[in-house]
Write an enzyme that holds these catalytic residues in place. Structure first.
Site, short mmCIF file in Angstrom:
data_model
loop_
_atom_site.label_atom_id
_atom_site.label_comp_id
_atom_site.label_asym_id
_atom_site.label_seq_id
_atom_site.Cartn_x
_atom_site.Cartn_y
_atom_site.Cartn_z
N SER A 147 40.01 -92.33 -45.15
CA SER A 147 39.51 -91.88 -46.45
C SER A 147 40.47 -90.82 -46.97
CB SER A 147 38.13 -91.24 -46.25
OG SER A 147 37.74 -90.50 -47.40
N TYR B 122 31.62 -85.78 -42.26
CA TYR B 122 32.52 -86.87 -42.70
C TYR B 122 33.97 -86.39 -42.74
CZ TYR B 122 33.87 -90.88 -45.68
OH TYR B 122 34.46 -92.01 -46.19
P1 NAD Z 1 28.95 -99.45 -46.48
O1 NAD Z 1 27.77 -98.58 -46.30
O2 NAD Z 1 28.95 -100.50 -47.52
O3 NAD Z 1 29.37 -100.13 -45.10
C1 NAD Z 1 29.29 -99.43 -43.88
C2 NAD Z 1 29.25 -100.42 -42.75
O4 NAD Z 1 29.14 -99.70 -41.50
C3 NAD Z 1 28.03 -101.36 -42.82
O5 NAD Z 1 28.40 -102.64 -42.39
C4 NAD Z 1 27.07 -100.72 -41.82
O6 NAD Z 1 26.11 -101.62 -41.28
C5 NAD Z 1 28.05 -100.25 -40.78
N1 NAD Z 1 27.48 -99.26 -39.86
C6 NAD Z 1 26.86 -98.09 -40.16
N2 NAD Z 1 26.42 -97.52 -39.03
C7 NAD Z 1 26.77 -98.33 -38.00
C8 NAD Z 1 26.59 -98.30 -36.60
N3 NAD Z 1 25.95 -97.28 -35.98
N4 NAD Z 1 27.06 -99.32 -35.87
C9 NAD Z 1 27.69 -100.37 -36.45
N5 NAD Z 1 27.90 -100.46 -37.78
C10 NAD Z 1 27.44 -99.44 -38.53
O7 NAD Z 1 30.18 -98.43 -46.73
P2 NAD Z 1 31.68 -98.63 -47.21
O8 NAD Z 1 31.85 -97.81 -48.41
O9 NAD Z 1 32.08 -100.04 -47.21
O10 NAD Z 1 32.43 -97.85 -46.03
C11 NAD Z 1 33.22 -98.48 -45.04
C12 NAD Z 1 34.24 -97.47 -44.53
O11 NAD Z 1 35.11 -97.10 -45.59
C13 NAD Z 1 33.62 -96.18 -43.99
O12 NAD Z 1 34.31 -95.76 -42.84
C14 NAD Z 1 33.86 -95.21 -45.12
O13 NAD Z 1 33.94 -93.90 -44.66
C15 NAD Z 1 35.19 -95.69 -45.64
N6 NAD Z 1 35.48 -95.26 -47.01
C16 NAD Z 1 34.64 -95.57 -48.02
C17 NAD Z 1 34.94 -95.14 -49.29
C18 NAD Z 1 34.07 -95.43 -50.46
O14 NAD Z 1 34.27 -94.81 -51.51
N7 NAD Z 1 33.14 -96.35 -50.36
C19 NAD Z 1 36.12 -94.39 -49.52
C20 NAD Z 1 36.95 -94.11 -48.48
C21 NAD Z 1 36.62 -94.56 -47.21
#
Ligand code: NAD
Length: 260
Positions: free
Chosen positions: A142, A155
């Site tokens: 991120s 985070y």
């Molecule tokens: P999301 O909530 O859509 O997806 C998160 C995923 O992680 C889901 O599949 C969920 O079931 C899984 N998860 C959560 N807890 C879990 C556990 N204990 N065991 C197994 N799986 C688990 O979120 P997203 O936005 O797609 O985020 C995905 C990654 O991208 C994360 O690491 C997030 O920090 C990173 N990220 C997101 C953004 C954003 O703006 N959305 C920006 C930068 C980085």
């Protein structure tokens, strides 16, 4: 070199960016292990849709807070597919609160799901990657691996930790055709961010529209959300031969956020 026939584990791929990564890697002919939580029907629909692209796709519901389940998932994939070639650590959760109100339980969960799970997947997958003399490890970090924002102590700490993990492992395996990198996206409109919009509005006492305009996209100079497809294209490039010398680094895709 084509990625066709290779195998990727993508943690947290039942939703958002992880699901987008799974679909895009399947388009390249990569067999996929999807992982994460959700409704069984929806997960099965997504799994079948990925498989309809002509690859094998299995679901493993390992909880990223449980080291024994993480190890079993990676070992199971190695047995089922013969190898794990690409490992994408993507699972993550968010919690928004000032540190005094940030419960220890939330802190522990965030560190476990984002940071410790990547330690366990990497440590388990590396012997196989070393044996076969090729591997690609991509940590979906991120912009918060590079800079902080208030009210996200768990985070930001976990994502900064991912940057350190990425650099260290990259050096350890540099001569073995294994690269380790972190992609650092800005805001991507996924269920994780939708939740944050609500929480940030409460924490700051402002409307959800103001959160999008004045908080989320305030730092994103392009004024555009990053998309899962854009992240997937970068991840696929990192798996190409042209990227063999890109290792141990953090690659920003954040609309200029961390340039300012
Ligand atoms: P999301 O909530 O859509 O997806 C998160 C995923 O992680 C889901 O599949 C969920 O079931 C899984 N998860 C959560 N807890 C879990 C556990 N204990 N065991 C197994 N799986 C688990 O979120 P997203 O936005 O797609 O985020 C995905 C990654 O991208 C994360 O690491 C997030 O920090 C990173 N990220 C997101 C953004 C954003 O703006 N959305 C920006 C930068 C980085």
């Amino acid at each position: 070199m084509s990625l066709k026939g290779k195998t990727a584990i993508i943690t947290g791929s039942t939703s958002g960016i992880g699901l987008g990564l799974a679909q895009s890697f399947a388009d390249e002919g990569v067999n996929i292990v999807i992982n994460g939580f959700g409704e069984a029907d929806e997960i099965e629909q997504n799994r079948a849709a990925i498989e309809s692209k002509g690859v094998k796709c299995v679901y493993n519901g390992a909880d990223m807070t449980k080291p024994n389940e993480i190890v079993a998932m990676v070992e199971g994939a190695q047995e089922e597919f013969g190898s794990v070639d690409i490992l994408i650590n993507n699972a993550g959760i968010q919690h928004v609160a000032p540190i005094e109100e940030f419960t220890a339980a939330k802190w522990d969960a965030i560190i476990a799901i984002i940071l410790s799970s990547a330690f366990h997947t990497i440590a388990t997958a590396l012997p196989m990657m070393k044996k076969q003399g090729w591997g690609r490890i991509i940590n979906n970090a991120s912009a918060h691996a590079l800079v902080a924002s208030p009210y996200k102590v768990g985070y930001v700490a976990a994502k900064h930790g991912i940057a350190g993990l990425t650099k260290t492992v990259a050096l350890e395996v540099a001569e073995q055709n294994i690269t380790v990198n972190a992609i650092c996206p800005g805001y991507v409109k996924t269920p994780l961010v939708d939740g944050q919009i609500t929480d940030t509005a409460k924490a700051r006492g402002i409307s959800e529209e103001e959160v999008v305009r004045d908080v989320l996209l305030a730092a994103q100079w392009t004024k555009k959300f990053v998309t899962p497809e854009q992240i997937a294209k970068l991840a696929i490039f990192l798996c190409s031969d042209a990227a063999e010398n890109i290792t141990g680094t953090t690659l920003s895709m954040d609309g200029g956020w961390t340039a300012a």
